[in-house]
Design an enzyme around this catalytic site. Sequence first.
Site, short mmCIF file in Angstrom:
data_model
loop_
_atom_site.label_atom_id
_atom_site.label_comp_id
_atom_site.label_asym_id
_atom_site.label_seq_id
_atom_site.Cartn_x
_atom_site.Cartn_y
_atom_site.Cartn_z
N ASP A 71 -0.74 4.70 12.44
CA ASP A 71 0.56 4.51 12.60
C ASP A 71 0.40 3.18 12.86
O ASP A 71 0.00 2.53 13.86
CB ASP A 71 1.26 5.25 13.74
N HIS A 111 -10.04 2.73 -5.77
CA HIS A 111 -8.88 3.32 -5.37
C HIS A 111 -8.67 3.72 -3.88
O HIS A 111 -9.83 3.77 -3.24
CB HIS A 111 -8.44 4.77 -6.36
N HIS A 143 -12.24 5.59 -15.84
CA HIS A 143 -10.94 5.91 -14.99
C HIS A 143 -9.59 4.91 -15.25
O HIS A 143 -9.95 4.10 -15.97
CB HIS A 143 -11.78 6.10 -13.58
N SER A 147 -3.32 -0.70 -8.51
CA SER A 147 -4.47 -0.75 -9.00
C SER A 147 -4.82 -0.54 -10.42
O SER A 147 -5.99 -0.17 -10.59
CB SER A 147 -5.22 0.37 -8.05
N HIS A 195 -7.69 11.22 -15.06
CA HIS A 195 -8.74 12.35 -14.74
C HIS A 195 -8.72 13.24 -16.00
O HIS A 195 -7.98 13.46 -16.78
CB HIS A 195 -8.10 13.06 -13.67
N ASP A 199 -14.95 16.19 -10.71
CA ASP A 199 -13.52 15.87 -10.26
C ASP A 199 -12.52 17.08 -10.91
O ASP A 199 -12.50 17.44 -12.02
CB ASP A 199 -13.34 14.59 -11.03
N HIS A 258 -15.52 4.05 -6.86
CA HIS A 258 -14.50 3.06 -7.48
C HIS A 258 -13.53 2.63 -6.40
O HIS A 258 -13.67 2.82 -5.18
CB HIS A 258 -13.71 3.67 -8.38
N HIS A 280 -10.25 6.40 -2.09
CA HIS A 280 -11.97 6.34 -2.08
C HIS A 280 -12.33 5.11 -1.24
O HIS A 280 -13.55 5.08 -0.82
CB HIS A 280 -12.35 6.45 -3.41
#
Length: 593
Positions: A468, A99, A165, A258, A393, A219, A97, A102
Amino acid sequence: MRNSNASRSGSRRSRSGGQHGQTKKGRPAGELRWVPLGGMGEIGKNLSFFEYGEEILVVDCGLKFPEEEMLGIDFVIPDAQYLVENRHRIQGIFLTHGHEDHIGGLPFILPKLDVPVYGTRLTLGLVENKLNEACPRYRPKLVEIRAGETTQAGSFSVQGISVCHSIPDSLGFAIRTPVGLVVHTGDFKLDATPIDGRITDYSAFAELGKEGVLLLLSDSTNVEREGFTASERTVGQTFEQLFRLYKDRRIVISTFASNLHRAQQVFQTAARYNRKVALVGRSMISYVELARKLGYVDAPDDLFISQQDIESTPPNRLVVLTTGSQGEPFSGLVLMSKGEHRQIRLGSKDLVVISATPIPGNEKLVSRTVNLLFACGAEVVYDRSQAIHVSGHASKEELKIILSLVRPKCFAAVHGEYRHQVRHVQLARELGVPAKQVFVLTNGDVLKLVDGKGQISGRVPSGSVLVDGVALGESEGSLLRERRELAEDGLIALSLVVDEQFRIASPISIESKGFLHCQDAKDLYREMEGAVRKALEPLAGHPETDPDSVPTLIRKKLRDVLSRYSRTYPTLIPLVTRLGQPTPTKGRKRSAA
């Protein structure tokens, strides 16, 4: 969206020597290896791969946000050097997915691999946006897949499974290999009333269980929560109550950019109460624009106003949807809380709703933001008990259901901190998975699957890479150590000019940052100047002296002086310019603590 030139029949063909005997590098052809490079014992940075013979299949490529002691670091990505070195063997990257935990590592890792990326329409849209911003010259090979479809990638056959989700278009995977069937749930929950009507596909998991599953990867994030995770629709009901109760106030709602299901409910509620919506925060604007373009969010154009029109819109006719639910320093909500936002000044006529729970490590940032919001005079709703946020979740009972449907021979807990993994494997044992076939892995561990059984055997290089800005550095390297030393002990820079005979030719300049600011500073500076002169006295008249040794001599004398003023030494940087030399000699070595 760019489509891959690779067909659905596979990206790169196997270089394996077949299913019997040995591969070129000595790997048994009947052995499947699963290796996590991130996401074990931590929230975020998810990246793992399957290896069969000479073929590799990668699942996800995420990042995680820095911990508080990671000074100045933007985020952390997995160390994917093993994959870079074996990129010619990779059949593709399959994304569960969209996010950040991921897909967030792709802009830094994908150009080095240059392999096809498989994902659903929304997921690939988010990936393309990220790549266009971070590496616009790179042309990725993006291949759209859908739930229920099967994609062949070398020896791996990957079937997408619809899962619910907190972001649309999420998938689990059924990965068929020559060794057996592997099920990867991705991030999921069993919401019976999802906003988009797309429920987790129970029947697919049940059919896979009947087929026979060698390994289940599930998960673990919410394994400590009893019962079932609440439906996203409960948040919509809370919004309805707040809009009705605070009808005379401007409403500011902060959530994950998101979380498009959450955004959809904000838009629907705003429209019912005749309010306009202003989007604040670059990521919020980007996510909503893409989701509307692709049809994942339904909202008319006239519902939205620009940030420039916020001040001219009556407070009781406006909803502000903003980033900053995690206390990110430059996010919209944090700027508002500090009174630094250009268009929005919070006060007693504002209701602020933080529709999220803090990610582990962000608690202090969120708490600080809440305090600042109250100081502005705003009413703040942030308590979890008020049903303003639900998790994406699965909780304990939902994890039990998946284990019961799939009935795997082997089980490994993924996507969670170490205690979550331990709790999850305990749950798997309770549900009948053999005790010797449940595994708690750390990043880099190799889980070998042979003849229907699993065993943790060996490791591959793993770790973290700090980002950074656009610079990368090893987590174990000197970057953070240097920043901590500067933060804790300060810095003293000393500049002097010597002639060719190493005699001091100009006044010594000393600058101190973060070390000593008191009445003793003048006396200290005089002593330091004296120490420098003593260090150079033996060198006067000896032009053959190695210039690189001079900063070390100066630093040693300075430490003798500083030991009388402080128990720790600041970072010492002597810069010595020798007349007649092209560049100054810099002392780059660190001072001893």
